[in-house]
Scaffold this active site. Sequence first.
Site, PDB file in Angstrom:
ATOM      1  N   ASP A 156      33.089  45.981  11.236  1.00  0.00           N
ATOM      2  CA  ASP A 156      32.198  47.029  11.739  1.00  0.00           C
ATOM      3  C   ASP A 156      31.885  48.015  10.619  1.00  0.00           C
ATOM      4  O   ASP A 156      32.737  48.347   9.804  1.00  0.00           O
ATOM      5  CB  ASP A 156      32.855  47.790  12.891  1.00  0.00           C
ATOM      6  CG  ASP A 156      32.933  46.974  14.174  1.00  0.00           C
ATOM      7  OD1 ASP A 156      32.226  45.958  14.283  1.00  0.00           O
ATOM      8  OD2 ASP A 156      33.712  47.353  15.063  1.00  0.00           O
ATOM      9  N   ASP A 157      30.661  48.468  10.586  1.00  0.00           N
ATOM     10  CA  ASP A 157      30.204  49.507   9.661  1.00  0.00           C
ATOM     11  C   ASP A 157      30.234  49.098   8.193  1.00  0.00           C
ATOM     12  O   ASP A 157      30.212  49.946   7.312  1.00  0.00           O
ATOM     13  CB  ASP A 157      30.997  50.813   9.854  1.00  0.00           C
ATOM     14  CG  ASP A 157      30.943  51.308  11.288  1.00  0.00           C
ATOM     15  OD1 ASP A 157      29.851  51.232  11.883  1.00  0.00           O
ATOM     16  OD2 ASP A 157      31.972  51.741  11.812  1.00  0.00           O
ATOM     17  N   CYS A 190      28.439  47.004  17.864  1.00  0.00           N
ATOM     18  CA  CYS A 190      29.475  45.988  17.682  1.00  0.00           C
ATOM     19  C   CYS A 190      29.476  44.903  18.759  1.00  0.00           C
ATOM     20  O   CYS A 190      29.562  43.717  18.431  1.00  0.00           O
ATOM     21  CB  CYS A 190      30.846  46.648  17.583  1.00  0.00           C
ATOM     22  SG  CYS A 190      31.239  47.761  18.935  1.00  0.00           S
ATOM     23  N   HIS A 230      36.127  42.925  22.200  1.00  0.00           N
ATOM     24  CA  HIS A 230      35.022  43.780  22.638  1.00  0.00           C
ATOM     25  C   HIS A 230      33.799  43.035  23.181  1.00  0.00           C
ATOM     26  O   HIS A 230      32.673  43.514  23.089  1.00  0.00           O
ATOM     27  CB  HIS A 230      34.613  44.718  21.488  1.00  0.00           C
ATOM     28  CG  HIS A 230      34.165  46.069  21.970  1.00  0.00           C
ATOM     29  ND1 HIS A 230      33.391  46.904  21.209  1.00  0.00           N
ATOM     30  CD2 HIS A 230      34.379  46.717  23.138  1.00  0.00           C
ATOM     31  CE1 HIS A 230      33.150  48.017  21.881  1.00  0.00           C
ATOM     32  NE2 HIS A 230      33.742  47.925  23.045  1.00  0.00           N
TER      33      HIS A 230
END
Length: 179
Positions: A39-40, A77, A140
């Site tokens: 992520d990111d 995400c 997730h």
Amino acid sequence: MKKQPTFLILGGLCLTLSCQTPGETQVDDRPNIVIIMADDLGYSDLGCYGSEIATPNLDGLAKDGLMFQRFYNAARCCPTRASLLTGLYPHEAGMGGMVSSVSSDPDPGPYQGFLNEESVTIAELLREADYSTYMSGKWHVGEKKEHWPRTRGFDRYFGLISGGSSYFEMENHFQSTGI
């Protein structure tokens, strides 16, 4: 409904898929597959993609492996993970928005908030090809137990089901989510 295999566009997700099954001693000529999603992390944040940041371990994986140059990023995400796992656009996989909560009962469709049964994960396909499948990190893409990684083709899983969790306070996470 019957699951339809899908060609997968891969691009990262802290998951490792291995060719050897436990206890197997013969050499397997098939490749090991490691997919990493962070992520990111920007496209050019790794040395192998031109960054000024030194990332020698990841650069070594890229040098000896396959580097992806195109991947649909959904800017969030959950939908991005759904695309990575299934090779589908997020809406096709049931993840057009963010993940649904454990206590919700969403209507089936593009915004249901978990991977639908019609979408096939890379782990499910690789398991059919006699690969052992492992995942580590944030799932997730389904909060309820029936949507967890072990039900979507992964032999082993270590990580967080929810996105906003802590590896250091798992007891609190389980109590607050009912997981």
